[in-house]
Each structure stands twice: as C-alpha cells, then as structure tokens.
Design a protein around this motif. Structure first.
Motif, PDB file in Angstrom:
ATOM      1  N   LEU A 139      -2.842   1.444   9.389  1.00 25.07           N
ATOM      2  CA  LEU A 139      -1.956   2.179   8.628  1.00 25.07           C
ATOM      3  C   LEU A 139      -0.720   2.086   8.108  1.00 25.07           C
ATOM      4  O   LEU A 139      -0.464   3.332   8.319  1.00 25.07           O
ATOM      5  CB  LEU A 139      -3.278   2.480   7.580  1.00 25.07           C
ATOM      6  CG  LEU A 139      -3.224   2.973   6.490  1.00 25.07           C
ATOM      7  CD1 LEU A 139      -2.900   1.724   5.291  1.00 25.07           C
ATOM      8  CD2 LEU A 139      -3.809   4.026   5.532  1.00 25.07           C
ATOM      9  N   SER A 140       0.179   1.466   8.018  1.00 23.13           N
ATOM     10  CA  SER A 140       0.943   1.239   7.022  1.00 23.13           C
ATOM     11  C   SER A 140       1.252   1.575   5.459  1.00 23.13           C
ATOM     12  O   SER A 140       0.511   0.752   5.508  1.00 23.13           O
ATOM     13  CB  SER A 140       2.047   0.923   8.131  1.00 23.13           C
ATOM     14  OG  SER A 140       2.120  -0.966   7.775  1.00 23.13           O
ATOM     15  N   ALA A 141       2.740   1.449   5.145  1.00 20.45           N
ATOM     16  CA  ALA A 141       2.777   1.795   3.823  1.00 20.45           C
ATOM     17  C   ALA A 141       4.130   1.629   3.555  1.00 20.45           C
ATOM     18  O   ALA A 141       4.744   1.655   3.901  1.00 20.45           O
ATOM     19  CB  ALA A 141       1.784   1.962   2.783  1.00 20.45           C
ATOM     20  N   VAL A 142       4.208   0.690   2.373  1.00 20.27           N
ATOM     21  CA  VAL A 142       5.893   0.845   1.750  1.00 20.27           C
ATOM     22  C   VAL A 142       5.718   1.637   0.355  1.00 20.27           C
ATOM     23  O   VAL A 142       5.040   0.882  -0.287  1.00 20.27           O
ATOM     24  CB  VAL A 142       6.523  -0.119   1.513  1.00 20.27           C
ATOM     25  CG1 VAL A 142       8.181  -0.035   0.747  1.00 20.27           C
ATOM     26  CG2 VAL A 142       7.259  -0.697   2.958  1.00 20.27           C
ATOM     27  N   VAL A 143       6.568   2.756   0.194  1.00 19.87           N
ATOM     28  CA  VAL A 143       6.470   3.555  -1.329  1.00 19.87           C
ATOM     29  C   VAL A 143       7.865   3.519  -1.797  1.00 19.87           C
ATOM     30  O   VAL A 143       8.776   4.126  -1.166  1.00 19.87           O
ATOM     31  CB  VAL A 143       5.687   4.912  -0.748  1.00 19.87           C
ATOM     32  CG1 VAL A 143       4.923   5.289  -1.460  1.00 19.87           C
ATOM     33  CG2 VAL A 143       4.641   4.692   0.137  1.00 19.87           C
ATOM     34  N   HIS A 191       4.855 -11.668  -0.881  1.00 22.08           N
ATOM     35  CA  HIS A 191       4.582 -10.845   0.627  1.00 22.08           C
ATOM     36  C   HIS A 191       2.743 -10.461   0.738  1.00 22.08           C
ATOM     37  O   HIS A 191       2.343 -10.194  -0.391  1.00 22.08           O
ATOM     38  CB  HIS A 191       5.030  -9.751   0.573  1.00 22.08           C
ATOM     39  CG  HIS A 191       4.979  -9.076   2.050  1.00 22.08           C
ATOM     40  ND1 HIS A 191       5.697  -9.626   2.758  1.00 22.08           N
ATOM     41  CD2 HIS A 191       4.942  -8.182   2.268  1.00 22.08           C
ATOM     42  CE1 HIS A 191       5.864  -9.105   4.498  1.00 22.08           C
ATOM     43  NE2 HIS A 191       5.202  -7.945   3.717  1.00 22.08           N
ATOM     44  N   GLY A 192       2.203 -10.338   1.441  1.00 19.96           N
ATOM     45  CA  GLY A 192       0.381  -9.669   1.897  1.00 19.96           C
ATOM     46  C   GLY A 192       0.212  -9.340   3.479  1.00 19.96           C
ATOM     47  O   GLY A 192       1.587  -9.447   4.724  1.00 19.96           O
ATOM     48  N   SER A 193      -1.021  -9.406   3.540  1.00 18.17           N
ATOM     49  CA  SER A 193      -1.829  -9.061   5.015  1.00 18.17           C
ATOM     50  C   SER A 193      -3.211  -8.880   4.052  1.00 18.17           C
ATOM     51  O   SER A 193      -3.403  -8.507   3.963  1.00 18.17           O
ATOM     52  CB  SER A 193      -0.891  -8.279   5.526  1.00 18.17           C
ATOM     53  OG  SER A 193      -1.996  -7.667   6.067  1.00 18.17           O
ATOM     54  N   THR A 194      -3.600  -9.876   5.238  1.00 15.43           N
ATOM     55  CA  THR A 194      -4.809  -9.894   5.058  1.00 15.43           C
ATOM     56  C   THR A 194      -5.766  -8.546   4.894  1.00 15.43           C
ATOM     57  O   THR A 194      -7.101  -8.108   4.779  1.00 15.43           O
ATOM     58  CB  THR A 194      -6.112 -10.835   6.154  1.00 15.43           C
ATOM     59  OG1 THR A 194      -5.124 -12.227   5.983  1.00 15.43           O
ATOM     60  CG2 THR A 194      -6.867 -10.995   6.609  1.00 15.43           C
ATOM     61  N   THR A 199       1.063  -2.027  10.339  1.00 19.85           N
ATOM     62  CA  THR A 199       1.720  -1.510  11.329  1.00 19.85           C
ATOM     63  C   THR A 199       3.049  -1.210  11.172  1.00 19.85           C
ATOM     64  O   THR A 199       3.480  -1.336   9.523  1.00 19.85           O
ATOM     65  CB  THR A 199       1.766  -2.131  12.885  1.00 19.85           C
ATOM     66  OG1 THR A 199       3.080  -3.627  12.309  1.00 19.85           O
ATOM     67  CG2 THR A 199       0.571  -2.931  13.141  1.00 19.85           C
ATOM     68  N   GLY A 200       3.653   0.065  12.295  1.00 26.40           N
ATOM     69  CA  GLY A 200       5.028   0.396  11.308  1.00 26.40           C
ATOM     70  C   GLY A 200       5.534  -1.210  11.270  1.00 26.40           C
ATOM     71  O   GLY A 200       6.627  -1.110  10.160  1.00 26.40           O
ATOM     72  N   ALA A 201       5.733  -1.446  12.313  1.00 25.21           N
ATOM     73  CA  ALA A 201       6.973  -2.828  11.863  1.00 25.21           C
ATOM     74  C   ALA A 201       6.592  -3.532  10.698  1.00 25.21           C
ATOM     75  O   ALA A 201       7.184  -3.961  10.158  1.00 25.21           O
ATOM     76  CB  ALA A 201       6.847  -4.153  12.868  1.00 25.21           C
ATOM     77  N   GLU A 202       5.340  -4.054  10.462  1.00 28.34           N
ATOM     78  CA  GLU A 202       4.827  -4.054   9.377  1.00 28.34           C
ATOM     79  C   GLU A 202       6.098  -3.811   8.415  1.00 28.34           C
ATOM     80  O   GLU A 202       6.448  -4.388   7.121  1.00 28.34           O
ATOM     81  CB  GLU A 202       4.073  -5.075   9.097  1.00 28.34           C
ATOM     82  CG  GLU A 202       2.542  -6.162   9.563  1.00 28.34           C
ATOM     83  CD  GLU A 202       1.723  -5.671   9.619  1.00 28.34           C
ATOM     84  OE1 GLU A 202       0.738  -6.911   9.267  1.00 28.34           O
ATOM     85  OE2 GLU A 202       0.704  -5.089   9.785  1.00 28.34           O
ATOM     86  N   ALA A 203       5.672  -2.305   8.099  1.00 26.91           N
ATOM     87  CA  ALA A 203       6.516  -1.925   7.073  1.00 26.91           C
ATOM     88  C   ALA A 203       8.047  -1.840   6.909  1.00 26.91           C
ATOM     89  O   ALA A 203       8.167  -2.248   6.020  1.00 26.91           O
ATOM     90  CB  ALA A 203       5.858  -0.415   7.112  1.00 26.91           C
TER      91      ALA A 203
END
Length: 405
Positions: free
Chosen positions: A269-273, A287-290, A110-114
């Motif tokens: 789907l979100s991402a940090v780039v 840091h992570g996510s299942t 999600t965006g908040a997770e990013a």
C-alpha cells in the motif's frame, strides 16, 4: 528430526535459487513464521529482526490490531478496482489526509509506484498550473538517492548497480549534492517543476542532512513556485521519532510519498498525499491502478493511520532511538567507523579492517540477529518500533562480540 528439517530447508533454498530470478542476494536464513520482533526459521531457531523489511514492518510482525482489521475485511470484500466505489477507501483517505494535513490522497501499491505517480503529478502541475512549456519540465533530485527501481527512477540514480545497462532513460532530471541547499537554489530555473528528496536517505546508509537543510529547501520551493516532494516511504510513519522525517524541522512539503509501513506489513500500500491545487491536476483516466485503493489495503491502512494518530509509536521510536544511539556510540573506533541515527533508524559503518558489511551481517545472522548491508561497509538497523530496550541491548552485544572476534 533436526537433520531432516535442515535438509528440507536447504532444499527449499536451492529451489528458490533455481527458479527465482536472482535480483536479490538474500542472507542464508529460511523464515517460516514471525511474531512481533522475532522471526523463526524452518528449524525453529529465532532471530531478532533489525531490518523490518526496510521499514515496512514498523509495527512488527503480525500486530494484533492490524491482523484484526485484515481478517475482518478479508471476509467482506477485497477488490473491486476503482471502477466502483468501496466503503473502506473513503475512511482511509480521510484519515490519511488528516494525518498529513493535506486535502487529497491518491492510493497506489508500491513505493516505486508512489514515486512514479509523484513525478507525473509534478509534471502535470508544471504544465497546467505553473505554465512550463510542453515537455520542458525538470525535477531536481539528489545524488545518492534511492526512490525505487522502475526505469524512470533508476535513470536518475547514480548507483551503478541500480542504473547501468537499463537505458535509455527518461530526461528531465537535474542532480545536485544531497544536503546542499544552495546547489538546489542554483539549479532552479523557470522550467523547474519540483524538488524530489528523501528527508533522510535510507538506502544510502541512513544519511541525515545538515540541520536547516529541509527548512531552506522549503523556502526555496516557496519563493520559486516549485513543488517540494518528500519521499517518506522509508523515513515516514513513525520511524524517526516523528510522524514524518520532515517534522524534525517543522517542514511541510507540498507532496508526501508514502508506502512500506502504510500496509502494516500485510499488504502492499502506497499513497501520494497533497492538496487539491496540486493533486487535483490529475483527471479521470490519466493515472490509475487495478489494485490501488482496494478495500483490503484501505482497511489495513486505516488501522495503521489510527495507530499513528495516538503518537505512541513516534514516542517509542524517539526514546528507543536515543537508547540505541547510546549503545552504539562506544563501538566507534572499535570496529565501527561512524554511526548515523534518526529515531529508531541507524546506519553503522564498519571499519574495513573488521570485514565488509555483508560479512558482519552473516556473522550476526549466526548469532540470531537479522540486519542487511548496503554500499559495502554499512549495515542498517531499523527494528520494529515495538522492540524493547533489553532486546536492543542484546543485539548490540551480539555486534560487539562479532567485532571483537
């Protein structure tokens, strides 16, 4: 049959109201199916979607190319967790990093997770690379921001609805007025790790900063060894007539935060780039996510990036945005007090004498147009980038009718 469907729709809405927590105040429409820019309710009535799920549907409902990628992957592999490699994550990350001009991608959902991920990375970079003393790192944020709804993020929101009654909040955030580069300059000190900004503030009502603001922020961050983090979750991926809103000034941030349209309207789907010297500070296990980087999302994300790489959607957004602006401008002084627009994304301020934003949204709903209000008097317009000029004209005509009535 019509009355039966109407009764069924009412029953379904009532069931939702009875059993779903009231964290949203949706408009009274019961969506059943959708294609392209059109949504159909349970009774068969069609609505022109001018919200695009807050820009998550930049490519419209059920884009054939994105659906094909999802169907193909669904029959192969959907989830492994990051405990193992999968054959879709590498190609997706490679394509997205190339689109952004960066080295590394950290996939989330999600965006908040990013945003949360970006905050963690910035703090780790501040301690491990810049040398900020332990637990002293600060991040500069803007008034009027909207970066998500986790407890960390709402802690630095100045919107009472998002902020109040959810404390205690995490420290380490410094507020400045949005669009004021010199306020950022004054706020930076030796413990500043990052400046976190929306290049255009979406939830605030499509607030566009002054010309040169992003350029000056980039200069300040470079001069002071501070990360520039651009939250492009709503503004990015073609929405503003460029791949990213930062591209409007030729600015490249140290870190992109992406989401919404990256999942093609199909999967979260979100991402940090960012480059290796920034994103490389995160170590295994920190840091992570299942579900982060799952093969289904990666396959969809890869197709989205491939579509953006052609430049077709950016070009459409720019041209259609100019068309939308030309159509909306004559309404100023006739029920509309102001229009702010960037690409195919507009904030339309409704004159209070003509009703609140919610009232206008409900009246447009009755005429087959879906928009959503924000901050009382503003409605947001963000149609899929596949919309046609004639459909824009029709929607604006409905707005004219509502205001004249």
């Amino acid at each position: 049959m019509g009355a039966t469907l109407e009764n069924l729709g009412l029953a379904l809405i009532q069931a939702e109201g009875a059993h779903v927590a009231h964290n949203y105040h949706p408009l009274p429409v019961l969506a059943h199916s959708a294609e392209g820019v059109w949504v159909t309710d349970i009774e068969g009535k069609r609505y022109l979607d001018l919200l695009s799920a807050y820009s998550a549907l930049n490519f419209g409902h059920g884009h054939p190319a994105i659906l094909a990628a999802a169907r193909e992957q669904l029959e192969k592999l959907t989830l492994t967790s990051r405990a193992f490699h999968n054959d879709r994550l590498g190609p997706f990350a490679s394509a997205l990093s190339q689109l952004c001009g960066k080295d590394l991608v950290l996939p989330m959902n999600t965006g908040a997770e990013a945003v949360e991920t970006g905050i963690k990375v910035a703090r780790a970079w501040g301690y491990r690379t810049k040398g900020i003393p332990a637990d002293a790192a600060t991040i500069i944020v803007a008034n009027g921001n909207f970066h998500g709804r986790t407890t960390t993020i709402v802690g630095f929101s100045d919107d009472p609805t998002a902020h109040d009654d959810f404390g205690p909040y995490a420290p380490g955030f410094v507020h400045v007025p949005y669009g004021d580069a010199e306020a950022i300059a004054a706020a930076i000190d030796e413990n500043t790790a990052a400046v976190l900004l929306e290049p255009i503030q979406g939830e605030a009502g499509v607030v566009v900063p002054p010309d040169g603001f992003l350029t000056r922020v980039r200069e300040l961050c470079t001069e002071n060894n501070v990360l520039f983090i651009a939250d492009e979750i709503q503004s990015g991926l073609g929405r503003v007539g460029e791949t990213f809103a930062c591209d409007r000034e030729g600015v490249v941030p140290d870190m992109y935060l992406l989401g919404k349209a990256l999942g093609g309207g199909i999967v979260p789907l979100s991402a940090v780039v960012a480059n290796e010297d920034v994103l490389g500070v995160i170590r295994p296990g920190e840091h992570g996510s299942t579900f982060g980087g799952n093969p289904l999302a990666a396959a969809v994300g890869l197709r989205v990036v491939e579509m953006l790489a052609s430049g077709e959607f950016q070009t459409r957004a720019k041209a259609l945005g100019e068309h939308l602006e030309a159509a909306l401008h004559p309404l100023i002084g006739h029920g509309v007090s102001a229009v702010r627009i960037a690409g195919l994304w507009a904030g339309v301020d409704i004159d209070p004498a003509f009703g609140a934003g919610r009232e206008i949204a409900e009246k447009l709903l009755a005429r087959g147009v879906l928009v959503k209000d924000t901050h009382g008097q503003t409605i947001r317009i963000a149609p899929p980038l596949t919309i046609r000029a004639t459909e824009i004209d029709w929607a604006v005509e409905q707005l004219k009718h509502v205001l004249s009535a």
